[in-house]
Design a protein around this motif. Structure first.
Motif, PDB file in Angstrom:
ATOM      1  N   MET A 181     -22.242 -52.946  28.063  1.00 21.76           N
ATOM      2  CA  MET A 181     -23.621 -52.518  28.056  1.00 21.76           C
ATOM      3  C   MET A 181     -24.498 -53.707  27.689  1.00 21.76           C
ATOM      4  SD  MET A 181     -25.199 -49.555  25.727  1.00 21.76           S
ATOM      5  CE  MET A 181     -26.925 -49.354  25.607  1.00 21.76           C
TER       6      MET A 181
ATOM      7  N   ARG B 170     -28.538 -37.918  17.685  1.00 18.49           N
ATOM      8  CA  ARG B 170     -28.066 -38.052  19.070  1.00 18.49           C
ATOM      9  C   ARG B 170     -27.399 -39.395  19.320  1.00 18.49           C
ATOM     10  NH1 ARG B 170     -33.582 -35.552  21.176  1.00 18.49           N
ATOM     11  NH2 ARG B 170     -33.036 -33.364  20.990  1.00 18.49           N
ATOM     12  N   GLY B 171     -27.770 -40.398  18.552  1.00 20.12           N
ATOM     13  CA  GLY B 171     -27.199 -41.724  18.729  1.00 20.12           C
ATOM     14  C   GLY B 171     -25.885 -41.939  18.001  1.00 20.12           C
TER      15      GLY B 171
ATOM     16  N   PRO C 180     -22.759 -40.617  18.333  1.00 18.48           N
ATOM     17  CA  PRO C 180     -21.579 -40.893  19.166  1.00 18.48           C
ATOM     18  C   PRO C 180     -21.642 -42.275  19.830  1.00 18.48           C
ATOM     19  CG  PRO C 180     -22.429 -38.706  19.640  1.00 18.48           C
ATOM     20  CD  PRO C 180     -23.430 -39.374  18.745  1.00 18.48           C
ATOM     21  N   GLU C 181     -22.832 -42.681  20.244  1.00 23.99           N
ATOM     22  CA  GLU C 181     -22.992 -43.993  20.866  1.00 23.99           C
ATOM     23  C   GLU C 181     -22.707 -45.112  19.855  1.00 23.99           C
ATOM     24  OE1 GLU C 181     -26.359 -46.620  23.266  1.00 23.99           O
ATOM     25  OE2 GLU C 181     -26.823 -44.580  22.628  1.00 23.99           O
TER      26      GLU C 181
ATOM     27  N   VAL D  83     -18.974 -45.498  19.468  1.00 28.70           N
ATOM     28  CA  VAL D  83     -18.362 -46.174  20.624  1.00 28.70           C
ATOM     29  C   VAL D  83     -18.713 -47.654  20.633  1.00 28.70           C
ATOM     30  CG1 VAL D  83     -18.393 -46.305  23.141  1.00 28.70           C
ATOM     31  CG2 VAL D  83     -18.254 -44.088  22.019  1.00 28.70           C
ATOM     32  N   LEU D  84     -19.978 -47.988  20.394  1.00 32.40           N
ATOM     33  CA  LEU D  84     -20.418 -49.386  20.423  1.00 32.40           C
ATOM     34  C   LEU D  84     -19.657 -50.255  19.428  1.00 32.40           C
ATOM     35  CD1 LEU D  84     -24.304 -49.269  20.674  1.00 32.40           C
ATOM     36  CD2 LEU D  84     -22.745 -50.340  22.278  1.00 32.40           C
TER      37      LEU D  84
ATOM     38  N   VAL E 147     -28.490 -49.564  17.642  1.00 30.16           N
ATOM     39  CA  VAL E 147     -28.158 -49.142  19.002  1.00 30.16           C
ATOM     40  C   VAL E 147     -28.173 -50.316  19.982  1.00 30.16           C
ATOM     41  CG1 VAL E 147     -28.886 -47.631  20.895  1.00 30.16           C
ATOM     42  CG2 VAL E 147     -28.888 -46.795  18.566  1.00 30.16           C
TER      43      VAL E 147
END
Length: 142
Positions: free
Chosen positions: A1, A34-35, A37-38, A41-42, A87
């Protein structure tokens, strides 16, 4: 990403009323939730998103009783900045794991307080690394 610095950028705003301020806080809280899970993963965290959400909730709950509008606006700005840095992957893994692993509710003790409590390694009952100086052959008593 790929990192797109302006993807999450927002202009600093000043709340016009307490209702507007509440809406901004709730929107920011939802963004963080909402962030989660991201973020897991990141940073390839070995913790579930629910643990990240729990830390986020604790941070928001800590400032629940703040009533000064200027201070609330400042906290919103700082939290939004931290969210953007997190993020956009501008942090290292320890910066994200630190709040997850640290227990912020325990009282802070200084070195001397720990020392006077006997928190040295030799004070532990199962410590076999501490050596009695008299047991050494080359140490003479005076």
């Amino acid at each position: 990403m790929t990192t797109i610095p302006t993807r999450l950028a927002r202009a600093a705003a000043v709340s016009t009323s307490s209702g507007h301020q509440r809406k901004r806080v709730l929107d920011l809280y939802r963004e963080w939730m909402r962030g989660a899970p991201e973020i897991c993963v990141l940073y390839a965290l070995d913790v579930p998103p629910s643990a990240v959400r729990n830390v986020i909730r604790q941070r928001f709950e800590k400032n629940r009783d703040v009533s000064d509008p200027k201070l609330v606006d400042l906290l919103i700005h700082k939290s939004r900045q931290e969210y953007q840095e997190t993020v956009n992957f501008w942090k290292q893994e320890p910066h994200v794991l630190g709040p997850l692993l640290s227990n912020r509710n325990r009282p802070h003790r200084t070195f001397l307080q720990k020392f006077f409590e006997g928190a040295s390694s030799c004070a532990l009952p199962d410590s076999s690394s501490c050596v009695d100086p008299k047991s050494l052959g080359h140490v003479r008593e005076r």
